[in-house]
Scaffold this motif. Structure first.
Motif, PDB file in Angstrom:
ATOM      1  N   LYS A   1       0.854  -1.184   0.000  1.00 46.06           N
ATOM      2  CA  LYS A   1       0.000   0.000   0.000  1.00 46.06           C
ATOM      3  C   LYS A   1       0.891   1.236   0.000  1.00 46.06           C
ATOM      4  O   LYS A   1       1.655   1.453   0.952  1.00 46.06           O
ATOM      5  CB  LYS A   1      -0.914   0.027   1.228  1.00 46.06           C
ATOM      6  N   PHE A   2       0.825   2.017  -1.044  1.00 45.65           N
ATOM      7  CA  PHE A   2       1.599   3.255  -1.107  1.00 45.65           C
ATOM      8  C   PHE A   2       1.060   4.139  -2.229  1.00 45.65           C
ATOM      9  O   PHE A   2       0.390   3.683  -3.155  1.00 45.65           O
ATOM     10  CB  PHE A   2       3.092   2.975  -1.346  1.00 45.65           C
ATOM     11  N   THR A   3       1.366   5.415  -2.096  1.00 48.17           N
ATOM     12  CA  THR A   3       1.083   6.385  -3.155  1.00 48.17           C
ATOM     13  C   THR A   3       2.351   7.180  -3.392  1.00 48.17           C
ATOM     14  O   THR A   3       2.961   7.679  -2.442  1.00 48.17           O
ATOM     15  CB  THR A   3      -0.064   7.334  -2.758  1.00 48.17           C
ATOM     16  N   ARG A   4       2.764   7.278  -4.645  1.00 46.21           N
ATOM     17  CA  ARG A   4       3.980   8.006  -4.968  1.00 46.21           C
ATOM     18  C   ARG A   4       3.858   8.641  -6.345  1.00 46.21           C
ATOM     19  O   ARG A   4       3.113   8.181  -7.221  1.00 46.21           O
ATOM     20  CB  ARG A   4       5.210   7.101  -4.907  1.00 46.21           C
ATOM     21  N   ILE A   5       4.622   9.704  -6.523  1.00 43.22           N
ATOM     22  CA  ILE A   5       4.703  10.413  -7.802  1.00 43.22           C
ATOM     23  C   ILE A   5       6.167  10.444  -8.202  1.00 43.22           C
ATOM     24  O   ILE A   5       7.024  10.870  -7.410  1.00 43.22           O
ATOM     25  CB  ILE A   5       4.169  11.857  -7.676  1.00 43.22           C
ATOM     26  N   ASP A   6       6.475   9.978  -9.398  1.00 40.43           N
ATOM     27  CA  ASP A   6       7.846   9.982  -9.908  1.00 40.43           C
ATOM     28  C   ASP A   6       7.929  10.895 -11.123  1.00 40.43           C
ATOM     29  O   ASP A   6       7.277  10.638 -12.146  1.00 40.43           O
ATOM     30  CB  ASP A   6       8.287   8.567 -10.295  1.00 40.43           C
ATOM     31  N   VAL A   7       8.723  11.941 -11.003  1.00 37.36           N
ATOM     32  CA  VAL A   7       8.951  12.863 -12.117  1.00 37.36           C
ATOM     33  C   VAL A   7      10.314  12.513 -12.714  1.00 37.36           C
ATOM     34  O   VAL A   7      11.353  12.692 -12.066  1.00 37.36           O
ATOM     35  CB  VAL A   7       8.923  14.324 -11.641  1.00 37.36           C
ATOM     36  N   VAL A   8      10.296  12.003 -13.939  1.00 33.10           N
ATOM     37  CA  VAL A   8      11.511  11.491 -14.581  1.00 33.10           C
ATOM     38  C   VAL A   8      12.042  12.542 -15.555  1.00 33.10           C
ATOM     39  O   VAL A   8      11.355  12.916 -16.511  1.00 33.10           O
ATOM     40  CB  VAL A   8      11.226  10.175 -15.332  1.00 33.10           C
ATOM     41  N   PHE A   9      13.252  13.010 -15.298  1.00 32.45           N
ATOM     42  CA  PHE A   9      13.848  14.045 -16.144  1.00 32.45           C
ATOM     43  C   PHE A   9      14.609  13.428 -17.314  1.00 32.45           C
ATOM     44  O   PHE A   9      15.025  12.261 -17.272  1.00 32.45           O
ATOM     45  CB  PHE A   9      14.786  14.929 -15.308  1.00 32.45           C
ATOM     46  N   LYS A  10      14.766  14.202 -18.345  1.00 31.08           N
ATOM     47  CA  LYS A  10      15.469  13.730 -19.531  1.00 31.08           C
ATOM     48  C   LYS A  10      16.962  13.567 -19.231  1.00 31.08           C
ATOM     49  O   LYS A  10      17.542  14.309 -18.443  1.00 31.08           O
ATOM     50  CB  LYS A  10      15.280  14.715 -20.688  1.00 31.08           C
ATOM     51  N   LYS A  11      17.556  12.592 -19.899  1.00 27.44           N
ATOM     52  CA  LYS A  11      18.998  12.386 -19.759  1.00 27.44           C
ATOM     53  C   LYS A  11      19.747  13.432 -20.589  1.00 27.44           C
ATOM     54  O   LYS A  11      19.179  14.019 -21.520  1.00 27.44           O
ATOM     55  CB  LYS A  11      19.374  10.986 -20.241  1.00 27.44           C
ATOM     56  N   PRO A  12      21.025  13.672 -20.270  1.00 31.07           N
ATOM     57  CA  PRO A  12      21.824  14.565 -21.119  1.00 31.07           C
ATOM     58  C   PRO A  12      21.830  14.078 -22.568  1.00 31.07           C
ATOM     59  O   PRO A  12      21.821  12.861 -22.824  1.00 31.07           O
ATOM     60  CB  PRO A  12      23.215  14.481 -20.497  1.00 31.07           C
ATOM     61  N   LEU A  13      21.854  14.983 -23.507  1.00 32.92           N
ATOM     62  CA  LEU A  13      21.868  14.605 -24.926  1.00 32.92           C
ATOM     63  C   LEU A  13      23.093  13.763 -25.255  1.00 32.92           C
ATOM     64  O   LEU A  13      23.039  12.854 -26.080  1.00 32.92           O
ATOM     65  CB  LEU A  13      21.831  15.856 -25.800  1.00 32.92           C
TER      66      LEU A  13
END
Length: 493
Positions: free
Chosen positions: A344-356
């Motif tokens: 049981k959990f609630t989470r938000i993952d914001v995934v950023f772009k990798k370096p070009l």
């Protein structure tokens, strides 16, 4: 010093489980904090024939169970403000009796005509109760009148629109509080503080730097004793249409002109207006559903009490949302929720772009590339943030590895944090609608969900398709794999 408010609370469904588990203990916490004092009263209504003393004993017991260390002397004083009225919401004659009690308590406790009507009952009665409250003269002319409604707000856009028209016949939009307890959670409310209080974060909060956003609401328990409701609703209606859409709208919204309920709502509505409503073909591609099967210790959904043996109800949903606006064009928002999952959990993952260009990988022709930066918001059971960065490993050579900068609320902070219903009842007393859903938000959410639900209603799924204790069906992982992505939180067994 806490601000003390005066109001009469009338709880329709006052003997129900929600009232006993959440509402009465939350009111007592407001009383202990000083937000309620001498000038409040509570009427509990239901069909049961209870006395005031019986009602007060039930409230006292609910406080004792919720707060074992509570000051029971304070609780004994608190419950003297509680009164019970046997009431049939369909019988207009009963409203005359209620009106007499309301006016008596208003004078007795100097409530100044401030009234909160809380509907924690079968949704089919919402409209009728609201109209009767007005037609039978229970709305005050001098004070405030507020109507609080539990979900579900309709079962699709058409039924929601009909219900809203009924409510609008008795209350103005600014008087209607559509409660969503997820909006009372500490870290959901922290989304706006994180975004708009930190230039470092907000300057990167767009499609130039963010690759994708993931929202997971995972439940470990099964349907329990809610089969009567849940089998007609499913995870899509029960979780996505309200909780998930409310969280996503806060992640996607633009910065409001000011931090007021009206300005925040304007931006949330704008975000939901830009949410792409899928065609049936697009819905089939971008949303998947599941139903849990048995494991060694737990039964399959279809073997739960009161669940039809051929039920096609969804207990799991995963999908991709797209916003057609300047900030988020091309950034998928992946969401998932389900019962009988790993934990049981609630989470938000914001995934950023990798370096070009990964300068650390190219000269050595390494197979392992840089990990993405990920900002995780932990909503429950723990509250906090985590930021995944890349750093050099200790020792000779030059290898990189992901590290985490973490913040978790400590015990003292958790004790000071109001429970969601405590916070939302306080906001209702205050007249602050920031953390309540407006009709426009509800309507856009239903229009999005209806396409998916209509498609699923026309098909016969191959259920069950995931094992209890996993993180859902394989199709959930495949949904992201098609986009060359994966869930940040991964577990499948």
């Amino acid at each position: 010093m806490a601000t003390e408010y005066s109001s009469l609370f009338t709880f329709f469904g006052g003997t129900g489980d929600l009232a006993k588990r959440k509402l009465y203990p939350s009111l007592f916490k407001l009383y202990v904090r000083g937000n309620l004092g001498e000038h409040f009263a509570v009427i509990g209504t239901a069909r049961d024939s209870w006395s005031d003393d019986q009602f007060r004993e039930v409230v006292t017991q609910s406080i004792r169970e919720d707060q074992p260390d509570a000051d029971m002397h304070a609780a004994s004083v608190f419950v003297t403000h509680f009164y019970y009225l046997a009431h049939d919401v369909t019988d207009k004659a009963h409203y005359a009796v209620m009106k007499d009690l309301v006016e008596k308590l208003d004078e007795q406790y100097s409530l100044k005509g401030n009234r909160i009507f809380y509907l924690s009952m079968a949704p089919r009665f919402f409209g009728e109760v609201a109209l009767n409250l007005k037609s039978e003269g229970l709305l005050s002319e001098d004070g405030s009148n507020r109507l609080v409604i539990e979900k579900p707000f309709g079962t699709d856009f058409t039924t929601a629109e009909t219900l809203n028209e009924q409510l609008s016949g008795a209350f103005e939009e600014k008087q209607i509080y559509r409660i969503d307890h997820y909006l009372g959670k500490e870290m959901v409310q922290n989304i706006q503080a994180l975004r708009f209080g930190n230039t470092l974060v907000e300057s990167l909060w767009n499609n130039r730097y963010i690759d994708n956003v993931q929202v997971t609401l995972s439940e470990k328990l099964g349907v329990e004793d809610r089969a009567g409701y849940y089998d007609t609703a499913g995870a899509l209606r029960d979780m996505v249409q309200n909780h998930i859409m409310q969280i996503v709208s806060q992640l996607a919204m633009e910065q409001p002109v000011s931090f007021t309920d009206s300005d925040v709502r304007v931006e949330k509505i704008k975000a939901l207006r830009s949410l792409r409503v899928y065609s049936p073909a697009e819905a089939a591609k971008n949303f998947i559903r599941g139903q849990y099967g048995a494991n060694d210790t737990e039964p399959a959904y279809r073997d739960e009490p009161n669940v039809p043996k051929d039920s096609a109800n969804d207990t799991f949903v995963a999908g991709k949302l797209l916003f057609d606006n300047y900030r988020w064009s091309g950034v998928p928002f992946y969401v998932r929720t389900g019962k009988r999952l790993a934990d049981k959990f609630t989470r938000i993952d914001v995934v950023f772009k990798k370096p070009l260009i990964d300068i650390f990988a190219f000269p050595q022709n390494r197979d392992n590339s840089l990990a993405p930066n990920v900002l995780t918001i932990y909503v429950e059971p723990n509250s906090g943030f985590s930021l995944q960065l890349n750093a050099k490993t200790a020792g000779q050579g030059f290898e990189t590895e992901p590290i985490h900068l973490d913040f978790q609320q400590d015990v003292a902070q958790k004790e000071e944090t109001p429970e969601p219903y405590e916070r939302l009842l306080h906001d209702t007393l205050k007249g602050d609608q920031t953390n309540f859903a407006s009709w426009d938000e509800v309507s856009y959410a239903w229009k999005f969900v209806d396409v998916i639900q209509k498609l699923w209603d026309s098909e016969t799924p191959d259920f069950p398709n995931y094992v209890s204790g996993s993180m859902g069906p394989a199709a959930s992982d495949e949904l992201l794999q098609r986009d060359h992505r994966s869930w940040i939180y991964r577990l499948n067994r």
